[in-house]
Write a protein that holds these residues in place. Structure first.
Motif, PDB file in Angstrom:
ATOM      1  N   PRO A 112     -19.432 -34.371   7.242  1.00 29.54           N
ATOM      2  CA  PRO A 112     -18.764 -35.672   7.104  1.00 29.54           C
ATOM      3  C   PRO A 112     -19.155 -36.690   8.174  1.00 29.54           C
ATOM      4  O   PRO A 112     -18.996 -37.887   7.971  1.00 29.54           O
ATOM      5  CB  PRO A 112     -17.275 -35.327   7.203  1.00 29.54           C
ATOM      6  N   GLU A 113     -19.702 -36.228   9.281  1.00 33.17           N
ATOM      7  CA  GLU A 113     -20.078 -37.150  10.351  1.00 33.17           C
ATOM      8  C   GLU A 113     -21.526 -37.598  10.274  1.00 33.17           C
ATOM      9  O   GLU A 113     -21.915 -38.563  10.902  1.00 33.17           O
ATOM     10  CB  GLU A 113     -19.835 -36.482  11.708  1.00 33.17           C
ATOM     11  N   ILE A 114     -22.335 -36.864   9.518  1.00 28.14           N
ATOM     12  CA  ILE A 114     -23.764 -37.152   9.425  1.00 28.14           C
ATOM     13  C   ILE A 114     -24.127 -37.212   7.940  1.00 28.14           C
ATOM     14  O   ILE A 114     -23.835 -36.277   7.205  1.00 28.14           O
ATOM     15  CB  ILE A 114     -24.591 -36.047  10.129  1.00 28.14           C
ATOM     16  N   PRO A 115     -24.754 -38.275   7.486  1.00 28.28           N
ATOM     17  CA  PRO A 115     -25.031 -38.429   6.042  1.00 28.28           C
ATOM     18  C   PRO A 115     -26.205 -37.583   5.534  1.00 28.28           C
ATOM     19  O   PRO A 115     -27.092 -38.078   4.863  1.00 28.28           O
ATOM     20  CB  PRO A 115     -25.310 -39.928   5.903  1.00 28.28           C
ATOM     21  N   VAL A 116     -26.217 -36.305   5.910  1.00 29.81           N
ATOM     22  CA  VAL A 116     -27.271 -35.384   5.491  1.00 29.81           C
ATOM     23  C   VAL A 116     -26.596 -34.081   5.097  1.00 29.81           C
ATOM     24  O   VAL A 116     -25.607 -33.677   5.711  1.00 29.81           O
ATOM     25  CB  VAL A 116     -28.276 -35.144   6.651  1.00 29.81           C
ATOM     26  N   ASP A 117     -27.129 -33.412   4.058  1.00 30.71           N
ATOM     27  CA  ASP A 117     -26.521 -32.154   3.627  1.00 30.71           C
ATOM     28  C   ASP A 117     -26.707 -31.059   4.666  1.00 30.71           C
ATOM     29  O   ASP A 117     -27.612 -31.106   5.496  1.00 30.71           O
ATOM     30  CB  ASP A 117     -27.036 -31.731   2.249  1.00 30.71           C
ATOM     31  N   ILE A 118     -25.833 -30.054   4.613  1.00 32.46           N
ATOM     32  CA  ILE A 118     -25.820 -29.007   5.639  1.00 32.46           C
ATOM     33  C   ILE A 118     -27.079 -28.149   5.615  1.00 32.46           C
ATOM     34  O   ILE A 118     -27.463 -27.599   6.643  1.00 32.46           O
ATOM     35  CB  ILE A 118     -24.554 -28.136   5.544  1.00 32.46           C
ATOM     36  N   TYR A 119     -27.738 -28.048   4.468  1.00 31.98           N
ATOM     37  CA  TYR A 119     -28.967 -27.266   4.376  1.00 31.98           C
ATOM     38  C   TYR A 119     -30.095 -27.965   5.142  1.00 31.98           C
ATOM     39  O   TYR A 119     -30.775 -27.358   5.960  1.00 31.98           O
ATOM     40  CB  TYR A 119     -29.337 -27.047   2.906  1.00 31.98           C
ATOM     41  N   GLU A 120     -30.281 -29.259   4.865  1.00 31.79           N
ATOM     42  CA  GLU A 120     -31.345 -30.022   5.529  1.00 31.79           C
ATOM     43  C   GLU A 120     -31.041 -30.237   7.015  1.00 31.79           C
ATOM     44  O   GLU A 120     -31.949 -30.386   7.820  1.00 31.79           O
ATOM     45  CB  GLU A 120     -31.566 -31.362   4.831  1.00 31.79           C
ATOM     46  N   LEU A 121     -29.755 -30.224   7.362  1.00 30.69           N
ATOM     47  CA  LEU A 121     -29.358 -30.363   8.764  1.00 30.69           C
ATOM     48  C   LEU A 121     -29.720 -29.127   9.584  1.00 30.69           C
ATOM     49  O   LEU A 121     -29.736 -29.168  10.802  1.00 30.69           O
ATOM     50  CB  LEU A 121     -27.846 -30.567   8.864  1.00 30.69           C
ATOM     51  N   GLY A 122     -29.986 -28.022   8.897  1.00 27.76           N
ATOM     52  CA  GLY A 122     -30.335 -26.793   9.591  1.00 27.76           C
ATOM     53  C   GLY A 122     -29.120 -25.968   9.990  1.00 27.76           C
ATOM     54  O   GLY A 122     -29.214 -25.102  10.862  1.00 27.76           O
ATOM     55  N   LEU A 123     -27.991 -26.227   9.343  1.00 29.97           N
ATOM     56  CA  LEU A 123     -26.780 -25.471   9.659  1.00 29.97           C
ATOM     57  C   LEU A 123     -26.756 -24.100   8.982  1.00 29.97           C
ATOM     58  O   LEU A 123     -25.990 -23.232   9.375  1.00 29.97           O
ATOM     59  CB  LEU A 123     -25.528 -26.253   9.244  1.00 29.97           C
ATOM     60  N   ILE A 124     -27.604 -23.908   7.971  1.00 28.16           N
ATOM     61  CA  ILE A 124     -27.656 -22.628   7.253  1.00 28.16           C
ATOM     62  C   ILE A 124     -28.770 -21.779   7.863  1.00 28.16           C
ATOM     63  O   ILE A 124     -29.939 -22.133   7.794  1.00 28.16           O
ATOM     64  CB  ILE A 124     -27.914 -22.846   5.746  1.00 28.16           C
ATOM     65  N   TYR A 125     -28.389 -20.661   8.458  1.00 27.10           N
ATOM     66  CA  TYR A 125     -29.380 -19.777   9.081  1.00 27.10           C
ATOM     67  C   TYR A 125     -29.901 -18.733   8.107  1.00 27.10           C
ATOM     68  O   TYR A 125     -31.048 -18.333   8.185  1.00 27.10           O
ATOM     69  CB  TYR A 125     -28.777 -19.079  10.297  1.00 27.10           C
ATOM     70  N   ASP A 126     -29.055 -18.259   7.198  1.00 25.80           N
ATOM     71  CA  ASP A 126     -29.497 -17.218   6.271  1.00 25.80           C
ATOM     72  C   ASP A 126     -28.560 -17.162   5.074  1.00 25.80           C
ATOM     73  O   ASP A 126     -27.369 -17.442   5.192  1.00 25.80           O
ATOM     74  CB  ASP A 126     -29.516 -15.855   6.966  1.00 25.80           C
TER      75      ASP A 126
END
Length: 107
Positions: free
Chosen positions: A24-38
């Motif tokens: 919600p704070e950054i207009p980028v999806d969580i996958y492209e943000l690199g929040l998903i490790y596996d």
């Protein structure tokens, strides 16, 4: 007749769902943000997602993992979903995709 399981398409479906969830704070999806490790899918179609947050004090620390879990559980053929949060390694801007960096004007 042996049952064919299309784990590749299920994995693609999970990634598609992840790309539809935004920090919600950054207009980028969580996958492209690199929040998903596996993303792991076992033979019973149970999904486990290993993810991080931008910081341990992230304001969505309670809601974002629950959103990920609930949306993945809605995918056809997914039996269950578990989301595990880790801060090892800590998230950094280096984990962002080129697309995310471009979107945020970092390139």
């Amino acid at each position: 007749m042996e049952e064919f399981k299309d784990d590749i398409n299920l994995g693609e479906s999970v990634v598609k769902v992840l790309k539809g969830i935004y920090d919600p704070e950054i207009p980028v999806d969580i996958y492209e943000l690199g929040l998903i490790y596996d993303v792991m899918i076992n033979e019973d179609n149970d999904v486990k997602v290993l993810m991080t947050l931008t910081s341990p004090n992230c304001p969505v620390a309670e809601t974002l993992p629950r959103e990920v879990e609930e949306k993945i559980k809605k995918i056809d053929n997914v039996k269950d979903c578990e989301v595990e949060i880790t801060f090892d390694p800590p998230w950094s801007k280096d984990l962002m995709s080129e697309e995310a960096k471009l979107e945020l004007g970092m390139l």
